[in-house]
Design a protein around this motif. Structure first.
Motif, PDB file in Angstrom:
ATOM      1  N   ALA A 157       0.633  -1.350  -0.175  1.00 29.88           N
ATOM      2  CA  ALA A 157      -0.068  -0.172   0.027  1.00 29.88           C
ATOM      3  C   ALA A 157       0.937   1.131   0.078  1.00 29.88           C
ATOM      4  CB  ALA A 157      -0.863   0.283   1.060  1.00 29.88           C
ATOM      5  N   VAL A 217       1.216  -0.117  -6.683  1.00 29.52           N
ATOM      6  CA  VAL A 217      -0.566  -0.170  -6.259  1.00 29.52           C
ATOM      7  C   VAL A 217      -1.170   0.186  -7.465  1.00 29.52           C
ATOM      8  CG1 VAL A 217      -2.800   1.558  -5.615  1.00 29.52           C
ATOM      9  CG2 VAL A 217      -1.140   0.689  -4.169  1.00 29.52           C
ATOM     10  N   VAL A 252      -6.640  -0.169   2.829  1.00 36.03           N
ATOM     11  CA  VAL A 252      -5.107  -0.515   3.330  1.00 36.03           C
ATOM     12  C   VAL A 252      -5.674  -1.852   3.740  1.00 36.03           C
ATOM     13  CG1 VAL A 252      -3.736  -0.098   4.330  1.00 36.03           C
ATOM     14  CG2 VAL A 252      -4.778   1.374   1.995  1.00 36.03           C
ATOM     15  N   VAL A 292       0.641   7.586   2.836  1.00 35.71           N
ATOM     16  CA  VAL A 292      -0.128   6.660   1.718  1.00 35.71           C
ATOM     17  C   VAL A 292       0.210   7.450   1.100  1.00 35.71           C
ATOM     18  CG1 VAL A 292      -2.777   5.681   1.596  1.00 35.71           C
ATOM     19  CG2 VAL A 292      -1.624   6.543   3.899  1.00 35.71           C
ATOM     20  N   THR A 343      -3.164   4.976  -3.673  1.00 34.83           N
ATOM     21  CA  THR A 343      -3.708   4.599  -3.006  1.00 34.83           C
ATOM     22  C   THR A 343      -5.626   4.402  -1.905  1.00 34.83           C
ATOM     23  OG1 THR A 343      -1.532   3.180  -1.480  1.00 34.83           O
ATOM     24  CG2 THR A 343      -3.649   3.068  -0.500  1.00 34.83           C
ATOM     25  N   THR A 344      -5.291   6.761  -2.556  1.00 42.41           N
ATOM     26  CA  THR A 344      -6.568   7.343  -1.571  1.00 42.41           C
ATOM     27  C   THR A 344      -7.351   8.161  -3.045  1.00 42.41           C
ATOM     28  OG1 THR A 344      -4.994   8.958  -1.920  1.00 42.41           O
ATOM     29  CG2 THR A 344      -5.512   7.318   0.171  1.00 42.41           C
ATOM     30  N   ALA A 386      -2.567  -2.792   0.951  1.00 39.84           N
ATOM     31  CA  ALA A 386      -3.933  -2.284  -0.300  1.00 39.84           C
ATOM     32  C   ALA A 386      -4.540  -3.506  -0.741  1.00 39.84           C
ATOM     33  CB  ALA A 386      -3.344  -1.372  -1.461  1.00 39.84           C
TER      34      ALA A 386
END
Ligand code: AMP
Ligand code: MG
Length: 358
Positions: free
Chosen positions: A49, A55, A72, A113, A117-118, A146
């Motif tokens: 992650a 990712v 995550v 992060v 990932t987000t 992730a």
């Protein structure tokens, strides 16, 4: 993306996973590779992650829209401190009560992060799974993973390693085969960044359980105009044939479903019927696939995705699905069926079939 990887299938004991297979899978993840693994919800597709490039490969392998962020997965609570900017008191209470388990918390994201990932959001979705293989794998990788569901985007989530290979063979480095995944529906996603906690996606932990601890909890509508969970705006969980969902009381559902199935059969169509009532009358009008029992929504959750995939094999022209009640895990099942139906939803008939319950 090309399907040119030799995907390895590593068998593991779901209770005491063998160290060799887990270490090998951990090495693949450390090199930036992708490994699918069983959890107590469905099979996940894991990557490091904290490694944006790894990712990005998840999105490529699944054909997932880039604006749909990933959950995550951590192996211990302490790890959340390194990932979230801050942890509200409600999150601590929920972790005490539901972790490890099928509850994902949306918190303010910390700097560690990566945006892949987000999906560029300022928030982070995080959970600690309960499945021994998932926990061992995160431990072996030494990094949080992730992991979205390990299916091609839009398809039903996988509940076995075979389902994963149907969708992702040649696109990922390995799958850990630990037998059937647990509950059969994904985790509950709960947003804790606002004033009142909001369920963005119903799942394994029910609104009733959350309200008992937190008091007021909102549930976001399945077809809101601007969903706060980016993933919820996409059609999802869809088998190849169009699915029509019949909602209502059991007798009314059976009556309408029989009516529709007869009509479609008369038009020469091959009808699939997704049933949780076990009504025997359906066999005369279509290919019946049973997914659990209506009275026990946990059993429907466990069989739902395998049933949807079974209709692909049966090569039906359309699927008629029986709805169930929106309570307990039934809410998560109905959420998935409504998404699979992509707004093709009808009410049960006002007159019960044969005037009796099926
Ligand atoms: P999947 O892992 O494919 O089963 O889907 C994960 C779900 O969590 C999707 O519906 C995402 O949109 C949702 N999600 C992940 N991260 C966030 C976030 N930061 N805020 C809101 N929803 C999220
Ligand atoms: Mg998914």
């Amino acid at each position: 993306m090309e399907n040119n990887l030799a995907t390895r299938c590593l068998k593991v004991d779901p209770v005491r996973p063998e160290t060799g297979a887990i270490l090998e899978a951990g090495r693949i993840l450390n090199r930036g590779g992708l490994v699918a693994f069983p959890t107590e919800t469905v099979y996940g597709l894991g990557a490091n992650a904290l490694d944006g490039r790894a990712v990005a490969r998840i999105f490529e392998a699944k054909g997932r829209p880039a604006d749909n962020p990933l959950i995550v997965h951590v192996a211990c609570r302490e790890e959340v401190k390194h990932l979230a900017k801050n942890i509200p008191p409600a999150a601590e209470i929920l972790m005490d009560n539901f972790w490890p388990g099928p509850l994902t918390l949306v918190l303010p994201a910390g700097a560690a992060v990566p945006p892949e990932t987000t999906a560029g959001l300022k928030t982070l979705a995080v959970r600690m799974p309960r499945h021994p293989v998932a926990l061992a794998l995160i431990g072996a990788a030494g990094v949080p993973l992730a992991a979205p569901s390990a299916n091609l985007s839009g398809r039903p989530s996988p509940t076995t390693a075979e389902h994963v290979l149907q969708d992702l063979n040649g696109r990922i480095e390995a799958v850990l085969d630990g037998g059937p995944a647990g509950m059969g529906v994904e985790s509950t996603v709960l947003d804790l960044t606002g004033f009142v906690p909001v369920i963005l996606r119903p799942g394994g932990v029910t609104p009733e359980e959350l309200r008992e601890l937190l008091g007021e909890v909102e549930v976001e509508a399945a077809f809101g105009d601007r969903p706060r969970s980016p993933g919820m705006k996409y059609a999802h969980y869809a088998p190849k044939a169009p699915l029509l969902l019949v909602e209502g009381a059991p007798g009314a559902v059976a009556a309408r479903l029989m009516e529709l199935a007869r009509e479609q059969k008369a038009l020469g169509r091959r009808v699939g019927i997704l049933s949780c009532s076990g009504s025997r009358d359906y066999a005369s009008v279509g290919e019946v696939v049973l997914a659990g029992r209506r009275e026990n929504p946990e059993t429907v959750a466990a069989g739902l995705y395998a049933a949807l995939r079974r209709f692909d094999e049966l090569d039906v022209d359309l699927i008629l699905a029986e709805g169930l009640e929106d309570s307990g895990v039934g809410l998560a099942v109905m959420n998935r069926l409504r998404k699979a139906a992509d707004r093709r939803i009808v009410a049960g008939s006002p007159v019960s079939f044969n005037g009796k319950q099926p």
